[in-house]
Design a protein around this motif. Structure first.
Motif, PDB file in Angstrom:
ATOM      1  N   LEU A 216     -11.736   6.422  -4.642  1.00 19.15           N
ATOM      2  CA  LEU A 216     -10.695   6.710  -5.620  1.00 19.15           C
ATOM      3  C   LEU A 216     -10.501   8.205  -5.834  1.00 19.15           C
ATOM      4  N   THR A 217      -9.291   8.579  -6.207  1.00 21.50           N
ATOM      5  CA  THR A 217      -9.013   9.945  -6.628  1.00 21.50           C
ATOM      6  C   THR A 217      -9.557  10.149  -8.040  1.00 21.50           C
ATOM      7  N   PRO A 218      -9.632  11.397  -8.514  1.00 26.35           N
ATOM      8  CA  PRO A 218     -10.102  11.638  -9.891  1.00 26.35           C
ATOM      9  C   PRO A 218      -9.260  10.947 -10.960  1.00 26.35           C
ATOM     10  N   THR A 219      -8.007  10.614 -10.632  1.00 22.90           N
ATOM     11  CA  THR A 219      -7.164   9.913 -11.608  1.00 22.90           C
ATOM     12  C   THR A 219      -7.278   8.399 -11.506  1.00 22.90           C
ATOM     13  N   GLY A 220      -8.114   7.920 -10.566  1.00 27.45           N
ATOM     14  CA  GLY A 220      -8.374   6.490 -10.461  1.00 27.45           C
ATOM     15  C   GLY A 220      -7.476   5.742  -9.505  1.00 27.45           C
ATOM     16  N   THR A 221      -6.635   6.449  -8.740  1.00 27.61           N
ATOM     17  CA  THR A 221      -5.785   5.776  -7.756  1.00 27.61           C
ATOM     18  C   THR A 221      -6.501   5.690  -6.409  1.00 27.61           C
ATOM     19  N   GLY A 222      -6.048   4.786  -5.576  1.00 29.22           N
ATOM     20  CA  GLY A 222      -6.657   4.618  -4.268  1.00 29.22           C
ATOM     21  C   GLY A 222      -6.270   5.725  -3.306  1.00 29.22           C
ATOM     22  N   SER A 223      -7.069   5.872  -2.251  1.00 32.67           N
ATOM     23  CA  SER A 223      -6.851   6.961  -1.293  1.00 32.67           C
ATOM     24  C   SER A 223      -6.274   6.493   0.042  1.00 32.67           C
ATOM     25  N   TYR A 224      -6.191   5.195   0.265  1.00 31.31           N
ATOM     26  CA  TYR A 224      -5.816   4.659   1.576  1.00 31.31           C
ATOM     27  C   TYR A 224      -4.503   5.234   2.089  1.00 31.31           C
ATOM     28  N   ASP A 225      -3.462   5.166   1.279  1.00 28.50           N
ATOM     29  CA  ASP A 225      -2.138   5.602   1.722  1.00 28.50           C
ATOM     30  C   ASP A 225      -2.071   7.106   1.961  1.00 28.50           C
ATOM     31  N   MET A 226      -2.990   7.852   1.353  1.00 23.57           N
ATOM     32  CA  MET A 226      -3.033   9.298   1.553  1.00 23.57           C
ATOM     33  C   MET A 226      -3.707   9.660   2.872  1.00 23.57           C
ATOM     34  N   ILE A 227      -4.753   8.928   3.226  1.00 26.64           N
ATOM     35  CA  ILE A 227      -5.608   9.380   4.321  1.00 26.64           C
ATOM     36  C   ILE A 227      -5.303   8.738   5.670  1.00 26.64           C
ATOM     37  N   VAL A 228      -4.849   7.500   5.693  1.00 26.92           N
ATOM     38  CA  VAL A 228      -4.638   6.823   6.974  1.00 26.92           C
ATOM     39  C   VAL A 228      -3.621   7.560   7.848  1.00 26.92           C
ATOM     40  N   PRO A 229      -2.475   8.006   7.321  1.00 29.45           N
ATOM     41  CA  PRO A 229      -1.556   8.774   8.184  1.00 29.45           C
ATOM     42  C   PRO A 229      -2.205  10.047   8.727  1.00 29.45           C
ATOM     43  N   ASN A 230      -3.028  10.710   7.916  1.00 25.30           N
ATOM     44  CA  ASN A 230      -3.721  11.917   8.380  1.00 25.30           C
ATOM     45  C   ASN A 230      -4.683  11.595   9.518  1.00 25.30           C
TER      46      ASN A 230
END
Length: 444
Positions: A216-230
């Protein structure tokens, strides 16, 4: 000592001390399992299915293998060599992180101390330290680690350039790895990593719902959509260069074969899925009661791997890639990772620990970059802890494959380097059986 197992319609006997593996038929398997070959007992059980003539013929063949020292070989009488010199370093360039993973052994990146970044000067001292304390070893491993190392990437770049210049003076070769959660992995960083790093390790726990439940990010959201394209861009850029997509499974996602399948379906080909490292009693802990399901998942993963061979979905899985012909020397198979001797972890403050899993535990600080390793007691204990000193290992068929398991897990679960983490041992044995079966599949 021998070990018998069967998996996917094939049967095997492992000769523990020689490391030789024999594929056998059902009759030989039954002869060995009943211990008839050694004790000549339980003949009535065997005669229900096989003739006495065939049983005797099989026993003669087993005796021939034993006489040739290919089966039931004697226990090894080996004393570990003189203490090895340094060859690998986990360089914690960032004691901070931009994710808050629920199971993080590093306390969300700060290792239970102050959040900090390594300076260029301290990083130079670290590279100088391994150059000067690696004896005649030429290839040196340095993993840029955290926390999240990309949060201190400018210093990482400076250190890589410095290392490339300094290695020439010592006739050494740095093999640089960087381990990242991928949040900051943009095109500029990908290009530099592709050019200068020998390996790239990217953390993803599989399916979106699994990953976003813990990473999770510090705000509590998931990271999947941020990292998979990278990660997809990074893998495409690396082409044939080494990388790993590294996942973690916990007691909350024991169906981890589905996560490996998901990563494979994303077209990631070099995969690892590690059991969680966490404190006993944690909500993420893999308990002894979970082991049967975990073993079944490894078998599912074996079938997924086997069915992919030769297809456009072929992949590799770290724990199934055992080199049975050209593996490590016997001394390495006895002593394992070399924590505190061949391998150390260095903090942003320049403190030295036996490995990254002990960082932040003051009792395990063994020195610093200015003075070197001064707490030799811990290093000595780790060096002396091996499969020949651990009672559980001495009687285990897998000891020369796993090398005694993880020192940190042994300590954190049992408070004793010589008492392996039992749950980890059970998982390791199953992985080794799957790896052997896959080797047989590839050879058939």
């Amino acid at each position: 000592m021998i070990h018998l197992f069967e998996l996917d319609n094939k049967r095997f006997v492992v000769d523990v001390n020689s490391g030789l593996i024999h594929e056998i038929d059902k009759m030989v398997y039954d002869i060995l399992e009943t211990d008839y070959y050694k004790k000549r007992d339980n003949i009535d059980v065997l005669l229900k299915e096989y003739s006495k003539e065939n049983i005797d013929e099989a026993c003669e063949e087993l005796k021939e293998l034993e006489d040739k020292k290919l089966l039931y070989t004697e226990d090894l009488n080996i004393t570990p060599k003189i203490k090895p010199v340094l060859k690998a370093m986990c360089l914690n360039v960032a004691h901070d992180c931009n994710l808050r993973c629920g199971y993080c052994f590093a306390s969300q990146g700060d290792y239970q101390v102050n959040r900090s970044m390594i300076s260029f000067e301290t990083g130079k001292k670290a590279l100088d330290y391994i150059l000067k304390n690696s004896g005649d070893r030429r290839n040196l491993e340095v993993d840029f680690f955290g926390g999240e190392p990309l949060m201190n990437f400018e210093v990482c770049k400076q250190l890589v350039h410095y290392g490339r210049e300094e290695e020439k003076k010592y006739n050494k070769n740095f093999r640089f790895t960087i381990t990242t959660n991928g949040v900051l992995l943009d095109d500029e960083k990908i290009a530099f990593i592709d050019e200068h790093f020998d390996n790239l390790v990217m953390s993803l726990d599989g399916r979106k719902e699994v990953n976003d439940n813990v990473r999770l990010t510090p705000t509590g959201t998931g990271s999947y959509d941020m990292i998979v394209p990278n990660f997809k861009r990074a893998v495409k850029k690396r082409e044939d260069r080494a990388y790993f997509i590294r996942g973690t499974f916990t007691g909350k996602n024991l169906d981890f074969s589905n996560d490996v399948k998901h990563m494979r379906d994303l077209r990631f080909e070099i995969l690892s899925m590690e059991p969680v490292v966490t404190e006993p009693g944690s909500e993420y802990e893999i308990k002894e009661s979970d082991l049967e399901m975990v073993k079944k998942e490894y078998e599912k993963l074996y079938h997924l791997y086997k069915d992919s061979i030769g297809t456009d979905k072929e992949f590799s899985f770290f724990h199934f890639e055992i080199d049975l012909e050209h593996g490590p020397c016997i001394y390495k198979r006895i002593s394992g990772c070399g924590a505190g001797n061949e391998y150390i972890a260095v903090t942003p403050e320049g403190d030295i620990y036996p490995c990254h899993q002990f960082v932040g535990e003051e009792d395990f600080k063994i020195g610093n970059l200015d003075e070197g390793i001064v707490n030799t007691d811990i290093s000595d204990k780790l060096y002396k802890s091996n499969v020949l000193t651990k009672e559980d290992c001495r009687n285990c068929w897998a000891k020369y494959f796993c090398s005694g398991g993880c020192h940190a897990n042994a300590w954190h679960f049992n408070g004793d380097f010589n008492k392996p983490y039992k749950t980890g041992c059970e998982m390791e044995r199953k992985r080794i059986e799957c790896a052997i079966r896959l080797k047989a599949e590839r050879m058939s």
